[in-house]
Design an enzyme around this catalytic site. Sequence first.
Site, PDB file in Angstrom:
ATOM      1  N   TYR A   1      -7.420  -3.275   8.636  1.00  0.00           N
ATOM      2  CA  TYR A   1      -8.585  -3.958   8.097  1.00  0.00           C
ATOM      3  C   TYR A   1      -9.110  -5.028   9.042  1.00  0.00           C
ATOM      4  O   TYR A   1     -10.269  -5.423   8.952  1.00  0.00           O
ATOM      5  CB  TYR A   1      -8.251  -4.557   6.726  1.00  0.00           C
ATOM      6  CG  TYR A   1      -7.910  -3.484   5.726  1.00  0.00           C
ATOM      7  CD1 TYR A   1      -8.894  -2.644   5.228  1.00  0.00           C
ATOM      8  CD2 TYR A   1      -6.601  -3.273   5.306  1.00  0.00           C
ATOM      9  CE1 TYR A   1      -8.597  -1.631   4.338  1.00  0.00           C
ATOM     10  CE2 TYR A   1      -6.286  -2.260   4.415  1.00  0.00           C
ATOM     11  CZ  TYR A   1      -7.287  -1.445   3.939  1.00  0.00           C
ATOM     12  OH  TYR A   1      -6.983  -0.434   3.063  1.00  0.00           O
TER      13      TYR A   1
ATOM     14  N   ARG B   1      -3.514   0.618  -6.422  1.00  0.00           N
ATOM     15  CA  ARG B   1      -3.463   2.049  -6.145  1.00  0.00           C
ATOM     16  C   ARG B   1      -3.777   2.791  -7.443  1.00  0.00           C
ATOM     17  O   ARG B   1      -3.611   2.257  -8.541  1.00  0.00           O
ATOM     18  CB  ARG B   1      -2.075   2.459  -5.651  1.00  0.00           C
ATOM     19  CG  ARG B   1      -1.638   1.814  -4.334  1.00  0.00           C
ATOM     20  CD  ARG B   1      -0.241   2.293  -3.954  1.00  0.00           C
ATOM     21  NE  ARG B   1       0.198   1.762  -2.663  1.00  0.00           N
ATOM     22  CZ  ARG B   1       0.929   0.675  -2.503  1.00  0.00           C
ATOM     23  NH1 ARG B   1       1.312  -0.027  -3.576  1.00  0.00           N
ATOM     24  NH2 ARG B   1       1.281   0.263  -1.298  1.00  0.00           N
TER      25      ARG B   1
ATOM     26  N   LYS C   1       4.808   1.388  -4.590  1.00  0.00           N
ATOM     27  CA  LYS C   1       5.615   2.360  -3.864  1.00  0.00           C
ATOM     28  C   LYS C   1       7.044   1.860  -3.725  1.00  0.00           C
ATOM     29  O   LYS C   1       7.292   0.671  -3.578  1.00  0.00           O
ATOM     30  CB  LYS C   1       5.015   2.612  -2.477  1.00  0.00           C
ATOM     31  CG  LYS C   1       3.742   3.438  -2.503  1.00  0.00           C
ATOM     32  CD  LYS C   1       3.295   3.787  -1.089  1.00  0.00           C
ATOM     33  CE  LYS C   1       2.081   4.701  -1.109  1.00  0.00           C
ATOM     34  NZ  LYS C   1       1.637   5.047   0.268  1.00  0.00           N
TER      35      LYS C   1
ATOM     36  N   ARG D   1      -9.891   0.259  -3.235  1.00  0.00           N
ATOM     37  CA  ARG D   1      -8.764  -0.511  -2.683  1.00  0.00           C
ATOM     38  C   ARG D   1      -9.090  -0.959  -1.255  1.00  0.00           C
ATOM     39  O   ARG D   1      -8.846  -2.104  -0.885  1.00  0.00           O
ATOM     40  CB  ARG D   1      -7.507   0.349  -2.706  1.00  0.00           C
ATOM     41  CG  ARG D   1      -6.251  -0.318  -2.155  1.00  0.00           C
ATOM     42  CD  ARG D   1      -5.043   0.548  -2.501  1.00  0.00           C
ATOM     43  NE  ARG D   1      -3.883   0.308  -1.671  1.00  0.00           N
ATOM     44  CZ  ARG D   1      -2.969  -0.639  -1.910  1.00  0.00           C
ATOM     45  NH1 ARG D   1      -3.106  -1.440  -2.956  1.00  0.00           N
ATOM     46  NH2 ARG D   1      -1.918  -0.775  -1.124  1.00  0.00           N
TER      47      ARG D   1
ATOM     48  N   HIS E   1      -9.190   4.998  -3.890  1.00  0.00           N
ATOM     49  CA  HIS E   1      -8.693   4.328  -2.689  1.00  0.00           C
ATOM     50  C   HIS E   1      -9.821   3.643  -1.923  1.00  0.00           C
ATOM     51  O   HIS E   1      -9.574   2.688  -1.186  1.00  0.00           O
ATOM     52  CB  HIS E   1      -7.958   5.318  -1.792  1.00  0.00           C
ATOM     53  CG  HIS E   1      -6.711   4.745  -1.190  1.00  0.00           C
ATOM     54  ND1 HIS E   1      -5.627   4.327  -1.947  1.00  0.00           N
ATOM     55  CD2 HIS E   1      -6.380   4.478   0.093  1.00  0.00           C
ATOM     56  CE1 HIS E   1      -4.693   3.854  -1.152  1.00  0.00           C
ATOM     57  NE2 HIS E   1      -5.120   3.928   0.094  1.00  0.00           N
TER      58      HIS E   1
ATOM     59  N   HIS F   1       1.845  -3.816   0.863  1.00  0.00           N
ATOM     60  CA  HIS F   1       2.228  -3.089   2.079  1.00  0.00           C
ATOM     61  C   HIS F   1       3.578  -3.579   2.577  1.00  0.00           C
ATOM     62  O   HIS F   1       3.781  -4.783   2.758  1.00  0.00           O
ATOM     63  CB  HIS F   1       1.192  -3.298   3.191  1.00  0.00           C
ATOM     64  CG  HIS F   1      -0.080  -2.540   2.970  1.00  0.00           C
ATOM     65  ND1 HIS F   1      -1.267  -2.878   3.589  1.00  0.00           N
ATOM     66  CD2 HIS F   1      -0.361  -1.455   2.198  1.00  0.00           C
ATOM     67  CE1 HIS F   1      -2.218  -2.032   3.215  1.00  0.00           C
ATOM     68  NE2 HIS F   1      -1.690  -1.171   2.368  1.00  0.00           N
TER      69      HIS F   1
END
Length: 295
Positions: free
Chosen positions: A272, A147, A171, A240, A237, A263
Site C-alpha cells: 500500500y 476480510r 487467518k 479492504r 477485498h 497482516h
Amino acid sequence: MSAQAQVDAWLTRLAGERKASAHTVDSYRRDLAKLLRWMDAQGIGGFEALEPNRMRSFVAAEHRGGLSPKSLQRLLSSCRSLFRQLSREGLMAHDPLAGVRGPKVHRKLPQVLDVDEATTLVEAQGEGALNVRDRAMLELFYSSGLRLSELTGLHWVDLDLQAGEVRVLGKGSKTRIVPVGRHAVAALRALGEAEGMGPETPVFRGRGGAPINPRTVQLRLRTLAMQQGMAKHVHPHLLRHTFASHMLESSGDLRAVQELLGHADIATTQIYTHLDFQYLAKVYDAAHPRARRKT
C-alpha cells in the site's frame, strides 16, 4: 514411511495442531502433489534423495509447463514448509532448497476506490430490510477493512457498538480487535433493531438464520456497484484494499495499518506504500511545471 505418507502426516498436522484452514491445506496438497508426481517420473523414491540441483530441475519443469512465477513461489513455499517439518522430526539431514530461488514476481498493485467512489457506494439509497443489511455490510467493510470470511463469521457478541469495536477471527485463528467508525455503528444499530441482536446470532444472516453465504455477499456488492454506475469491479477485498490505502494515505503509519489488517508480515502491508506513491506520482506529473508532458 513413504513420501506420500510423509506428506499426508504433514497435512494432518497442519489442519490439527496448527489449525490451518481447509483452503490452506488444499493449497499445500495440490503443490506437494506436483512434487510427488515429478519425483515419481524421475524415479526418486524419497525426499532424502532430493538436493538443490534436482529441485532446480523440478522448478524449471513446472515453469516450462506453464506455471506462473507467483504459483512457483507458492510451490517452493509449500515444499520448504514440508522440508522444515521433516528436518524437525529428524527425517531430513539437509535442505534440498538451499540456494534455490524461484522467478521474481512482479506484484500487481491492487485497485482501490477513491474517497468519493467509496462514499457513493456505502451510502447507496434503498428501502426495505435488504437495504438495511447491505448498508451495514458496506459500512463495516470500508470502516474496518475486514476480510470476507471475517465479516460472514461475525456474531453480535463480537461487536461492542458502545465502544465502537469489533472482535474478528482472522487467518491462522488469530483474534484481533478493530475499531468501527460511527457511520458503521449507526448502520449496525439499524440492522440490529430490524432483525434482533441475540449474542450468538449471526450479524449478517442468510436463509434460515444461518450466517450469510460469502458468495451472496460478493454478488450483492457487485449488484450495488452496478446500480451506482460504477465501472470498477467491486468485491469485498476491493473494500479492504480501499480501507488500507485511505488509512495509510491519511496517517502514514504502516505499523498501525498492519495491525488493523491483521497482516502477520509487514511486507504484505507495504504494497500500500507503493500504491500511495503511485497516486503521489500522478499528482506530481499533473502539477509540477517541469514534470508536465507536452501535448
